[in-house]
Write a protein that holds these residues in place. Structure first.
Motif, PDB file in Angstrom:
ATOM      1  N   VAL A   1       0.841  -1.197   0.000  1.00 36.03           N
ATOM      2  CA  VAL A   1       0.000   0.000   0.000  1.00 36.03           C
ATOM      3  C   VAL A   1       0.877   1.248   0.000  1.00 36.03           C
ATOM      4  O   VAL A   1       0.584   2.231  -0.687  1.00 36.03           O
ATOM      5  N   GLY A   2       1.989   1.206   0.748  1.00 34.44           N
ATOM      6  CA  GLY A   2       2.898   2.343   0.765  1.00 34.44           C
ATOM      7  C   GLY A   2       3.483   2.618  -0.608  1.00 34.44           C
ATOM      8  O   GLY A   2       3.597   3.777  -1.034  1.00 34.44           O
ATOM      9  N   GLU A   3       3.869   1.563  -1.327  1.00 35.76           N
ATOM     10  CA  GLU A   3       4.408   1.723  -2.672  1.00 35.76           C
ATOM     11  C   GLU A   3       3.331   2.209  -3.637  1.00 35.76           C
ATOM     12  O   GLU A   3       3.607   2.993  -4.550  1.00 35.76           O
ATOM     13  N   ALA A   4       2.086   1.731  -3.427  1.00 35.35           N
ATOM     14  CA  ALA A   4       0.977   2.188  -4.264  1.00 35.35           C
ATOM     15  C   ALA A   4       0.725   3.675  -4.054  1.00 35.35           C
ATOM     16  O   ALA A   4       0.519   4.433  -5.013  1.00 35.35           O
ATOM     17  N   LEU A   5       0.779   4.111  -2.801  1.00 38.52           N
ATOM     18  CA  LEU A   5       0.604   5.532  -2.500  1.00 38.52           C
ATOM     19  C   LEU A   5       1.704   6.359  -3.148  1.00 38.52           C
ATOM     20  O   LEU A   5       1.459   7.469  -3.648  1.00 38.52           O
ATOM     21  N   ASN A   6       2.919   5.834  -3.155  1.00 37.22           N
ATOM     22  CA  ASN A   6       4.040   6.539  -3.771  1.00 37.22           C
ATOM     23  C   ASN A   6       3.834   6.673  -5.279  1.00 37.22           C
ATOM     24  O   ASN A   6       4.115   7.721  -5.866  1.00 37.22           O
ATOM     25  N   GLU A   7       3.321   5.622  -5.910  1.00 35.15           N
ATOM     26  CA  GLU A   7       3.069   5.687  -7.348  1.00 35.15           C
ATOM     27  C   GLU A   7       2.006   6.731  -7.667  1.00 35.15           C
ATOM     28  O   GLU A   7       2.106   7.441  -8.674  1.00 35.15           O
ATOM     29  N   VAL A   8       0.999   6.837  -6.813  1.00 38.09           N
ATOM     30  CA  VAL A   8      -0.052   7.843  -7.021  1.00 38.09           C
ATOM     31  C   VAL A   8       0.528   9.250  -6.939  1.00 38.09           C
ATOM     32  O   VAL A   8       0.128  10.146  -7.690  1.00 38.09           O
ATOM     33  N   LEU A   9       1.493   9.466  -6.038  1.00 40.70           N
ATOM     34  CA  LEU A   9       2.122  10.783  -5.939  1.00 40.70           C
ATOM     35  C   LEU A   9       2.863  11.129  -7.221  1.00 40.70           C
ATOM     36  O   LEU A   9       2.987  12.306  -7.577  1.00 40.70           O
ATOM     37  N   TRP A  10       3.370  10.128  -7.916  1.00 39.64           N
ATOM     38  CA  TRP A  10       4.026  10.379  -9.199  1.00 39.64           C
ATOM     39  C   TRP A  10       3.009  10.688 -10.292  1.00 39.64           C
ATOM     40  O   TRP A  10       3.139  11.667 -11.031  1.00 39.64           O
ATOM     41  N   LEU A  11       1.988   9.824 -10.400  1.00 31.73           N
ATOM     42  CA  LEU A  11       1.108   9.856 -11.573  1.00 31.73           C
ATOM     43  C   LEU A  11      -0.171  10.659 -11.381  1.00 31.73           C
ATOM     44  O   LEU A  11      -0.765  11.119 -12.357  1.00 31.73           O
ATOM     45  N   ASP A  12      -0.617  10.812 -10.138  1.00 37.42           N
ATOM     46  CA  ASP A  12      -1.923  11.417  -9.884  1.00 37.42           C
ATOM     47  C   ASP A  12      -1.864  12.270  -8.625  1.00 37.42           C
ATOM     48  O   ASP A  12      -2.736  12.187  -7.769  1.00 37.42           O
ATOM     49  N   THR A  13      -0.814  13.092  -8.525  1.00 37.57           N
ATOM     50  CA  THR A  13      -0.573  13.839  -7.296  1.00 37.57           C
ATOM     51  C   THR A  13      -1.752  14.732  -6.927  1.00 37.57           C
ATOM     52  O   THR A  13      -2.334  15.383  -7.799  1.00 37.57           O
ATOM     53  N   PRO A  14      -2.140  14.759  -5.647  1.00 38.36           N
ATOM     54  CA  PRO A  14      -3.324  15.532  -5.257  1.00 38.36           C
ATOM     55  C   PRO A  14      -3.162  17.047  -5.382  1.00 38.36           C
ATOM     56  O   PRO A  14      -4.143  17.752  -5.569  1.00 38.36           O
ATOM     57  N   THR A  15      -1.951  17.559  -5.270  1.00 34.35           N
ATOM     58  CA  THR A  15      -1.721  18.991  -5.465  1.00 34.35           C
ATOM     59  C   THR A  15      -1.092  19.193  -6.833  1.00 34.35           C
ATOM     60  O   THR A  15       0.088  18.917  -7.038  1.00 34.35           O
ATOM     61  N   GLN A  16      -1.900  19.656  -7.789  1.00 33.71           N
ATOM     62  CA  GLN A  16      -1.409  19.802  -9.164  1.00 33.71           C
ATOM     63  C   GLN A  16      -0.506  21.026  -9.322  1.00 33.71           C
ATOM     64  O   GLN A  16       0.567  20.952  -9.907  1.00 33.71           O
ATOM     65  N   ASN A  17      -0.982  22.148  -8.812  1.00 36.29           N
ATOM     66  CA  ASN A  17      -0.262  23.420  -8.936  1.00 36.29           C
ATOM     67  C   ASN A  17      -0.284  24.130  -7.593  1.00 36.29           C
ATOM     68  O   ASN A  17      -1.200  23.947  -6.789  1.00 36.29           O
ATOM     69  N   PHE A  18       0.730  24.938  -7.375  1.00 35.16           N
ATOM     70  CA  PHE A  18       0.814  25.641  -6.097  1.00 35.16           C
ATOM     71  C   PHE A  18       1.285  27.073  -6.325  1.00 35.16           C
ATOM     72  O   PHE A  18       2.255  27.317  -7.017  1.00 35.16           O
ATOM     73  N   ILE A  19       0.533  27.993  -5.724  1.00 33.18           N
ATOM     74  CA  ILE A  19       0.920  29.421  -5.736  1.00 33.18           C
ATOM     75  C   ILE A  19       1.276  29.800  -4.300  1.00 33.18           C
ATOM     76  O   ILE A  19       0.564  29.483  -3.359  1.00 33.18           O
ATOM     77  N   GLY A  20       2.267  30.509  -4.120  1.00 38.74           N
ATOM     78  CA  GLY A  20       3.183  30.910  -5.149  1.00 38.74           C
ATOM     79  C   GLY A  20       4.518  31.231  -4.530  1.00 38.74           C
ATOM     80  O   GLY A  20       4.706  31.277  -3.313  1.00 38.74           O
TER      81      GLY A  20
END
Length: 245
Positions: free
Chosen positions: A112-131
């Motif tokens: 599950v930890g590795e799955a969560l890490n893959e999600v951070l690569w491919l589907d990260t919850p924070t797309q953009n950040f200002i600023g």
């Protein structure tokens, strides 16, 4: 007067609205309501301090004003709740819609930890950040940046940069993604570890207690929230066998 759970849910809803641009919602009004709730919290903790972050901020020798504490607390809460909730949801979505991902997790080839890490690569919850604001003239990626320019950090774009993507850099042990940003202004320690504990516990507990969890709609029917900041679903309809008590 609403109970604590109702008030908390309203706070979460207002945080979500303030980060989205959904038709019919009023982000400014939602942000104002968040500020009012936090102002009330600061007032209560000034009168009756406890073992909590608000009380510690009020007692800190820096002597922040109530308004400064309110703004800092809004940043802390928004940065913690929304990204972590979306991280959990995005992981579950992948497990319910991506056969490769689901089989790797259920078969033990991916923890599950590795799955969560893959999600951070491919589907990260924070797309953009200002600023970030440039303190001097400089160049970045062949672009001229002048002192005072506001920079939008494209975390999702950085994680999937085509210049590095062909190298198949996503792996169970590779945590070099930029989902928590990087450098001295990255998400401060130990916040990423706390988020990981929360997300991992949520996903592991859900899989243990609801092993027959399936998507209740077709994958293409899932709707992403219309936010330029967050990557999260409007809802994740599922079906499962109720747990007997």
């Amino acid at each position: 007067m609403p109970d604590a759970s109702t008030d908390t849910q309203q706070l979460v809803d207002d945080l979500r609205i303030s980060l989205d641009a959904h038709e019919g919602d009023d982000p400014v009004a939602a942000y104002t309501r968040v500020g009012e709730r936090i102002q009330l919290l600061v007032k209560e903790k000034r009168e009756k301090p406890g073992a909590d972050i608000t009380s510690r901020m009020l007692q800190h020798p820096a002597g922040l004003t109530d308004e400064e504490i309110v703004q800092d607390l809004i940043s802390v809460i928004a940065a913690a709740q929304q990204p972590t909730a979306n991280w959990i949801c995005n992981t579950l979505r992948l497990m319910l819609t991506d056969e490769r991902f689901a089989l790797n997790v259920s078969g033990g080839r991916l923890s599950v930890g590795e799955a969560l890490n893959e999600v951070l690569w491919l589907d990260t919850p924070t797309q953009n950040f200002i600023g970030r604001w440039a303190v001097r003239d400089t160049q970045l990626g062949g672009r001229q940046i002048r002192a005072g320019d506001c920079l939008v950090l494209g975390l999702a774009a950085a994680n999937t940069d085509p210049q590095i993507w062909p190298e198949s850099h996503v792996g169970p042990e590779n945590s070099a993604h930029l989902s928590f940003s990087h450098g001295e202004h990255r998400c401060p320690y130990p916040a990423p570890l706390l988020a990981d504990v929360i997300a991992r516990t949520a996903v592991e507990t859900l899989l243990e207690r609801l092993p027959d969890l399936v998507l209740a709609v077709e994958p293409h029917e899932l709707t992403w929230r219309p936010s330029i900041w967050m990557r999260g679903l409007a809802s994740l309809p599922v079906q499962f066998t109720p747990v007997a008590h």
